[in-house]
Design an enzyme around this catalytic site. Structure first.
Site, short mmCIF file in Angstrom:
data_model
loop_
_atom_site.label_atom_id
_atom_site.label_comp_id
_atom_site.label_asym_id
_atom_site.label_seq_id
_atom_site.Cartn_x
_atom_site.Cartn_y
_atom_site.Cartn_z
N HIS A 10 14.18 34.61 10.19
CA HIS A 10 14.09 35.45 8.99
C HIS A 10 12.69 35.36 8.39
O HIS A 10 12.42 35.97 7.37
CB HIS A 10 15.07 34.96 7.92
CG HIS A 10 16.50 35.07 8.32
ND1 HIS A 10 17.10 36.27 8.56
CD2 HIS A 10 17.45 34.12 8.52
CE1 HIS A 10 18.37 36.06 8.88
NE2 HIS A 10 18.60 34.76 8.88
N ASP A 71 12.05 26.37 15.42
CA ASP A 71 12.13 25.49 14.26
C ASP A 71 10.83 24.69 14.24
O ASP A 71 10.43 24.12 15.27
CB ASP A 71 13.34 24.56 14.30
CG ASP A 71 13.65 24.03 12.91
OD1 ASP A 71 14.04 24.84 12.04
OD2 ASP A 71 13.47 22.83 12.67
#
Ligand code: ITT
Length: 198
Positions: A10, A71
């Site tokens: 996102h 990540d």
């Protein structure tokens, strides 16, 4: 036909960087919105690799297409490796990127070392259950004040000593050539090539 991959993020800054790097490697990329999916993934892992895989698996399951998760975070020696996997949430919900940069600068006041590194773990999940994973790291130091307005997140306070510039002062190409994300995606591309030839 080129492999289609959904970028399971996102974060618009990450999305742009991943899009540019993966497209240059011959992969056709889609955002979750392009693929018609929107999934909130709880980052419950204790490592970058675990969280990247959680994101990739969730989007892959929702869309039925291969998905790649990233990540990443900033690990600061004087903060015992923090904020690390909590980089996006450092200082709580109320802070924006600049607020997190200033909090970091404040928390390093008087510290003997400003050494830090960025880490990026990427994981790609395929609908048949196969997984490909890779990691990249970029060493540097925390600057004394924000410099430059390129990039996103902590870029203006992450100094690359060999260049005498922060990530915020680099062009997207210059950053990706040395960054944690550039390295992780280059390693991923090698694994993907081998995987697709099988
Ligand atoms: P997604 O989970 O949707 O991908 P996110 O921003 O929450 O987006 P992370 O949990 O991986 O992603 O948090 C990574 C944080 O680390 C990010 O929000 C930035 O603050 C920082 N970060 C990671 N890579 C960075 C980079 O290349 N430059 C600057 N800051 C970076």
């Amino acid at each position: 036909m080129a492999l289609q991959l959904i970028l399971a993020t996102h974060n618009p800054g990450k999305l742009t960087e991943m899009q540019t790097i993966l497209t240059s490697l011959g992969v056709q990329v889609l955002s979750p919105a392009d693929a018609g999916v929107s999934v909130e993934v709880e980052e419950t892992g204790s490592t970058f690799a675990e969280n990247a895989l959680l994101k990739a698996k969730a989007i892959c399951a929702a869309a039925g297409l291969p998905a790649i998760g990233d990540d990443s975070g900033l690990c600061v020696d004087a903060l015992n490796g923090g904020p690390g996997v909590y980089s996006a949430r450092y200082g709580g919900e109320g802070l924006d990127d600049r607020g997190r940069q200033m909090l970091l600068l404040d928390s390093l006041r008087g510290q003997g070392t400003r050494a830090a590194h960025f880490t990026c773990a990427v994981a790609c999940a395929f609908p048949n259950g196969d997984i490909l994973e890779a990691e990249g790291r970029c060493d540097g130091a925390i600057a004394y004040a924000p410099l430059g307005d390129s990039g996103f997140g902590y870029d203006p306070v992450f100094l690359v000593p060999s260049l005498g510039k922060t990530f915020g002062q680099l062009s997207p190409e210059e950053k990706s050539a040395i960054s944690h994300r550039g390295k992780a995606l280059a390693a991923f591309a090698e694994k993907l090539g081998t995987y697709l030839r099988k």
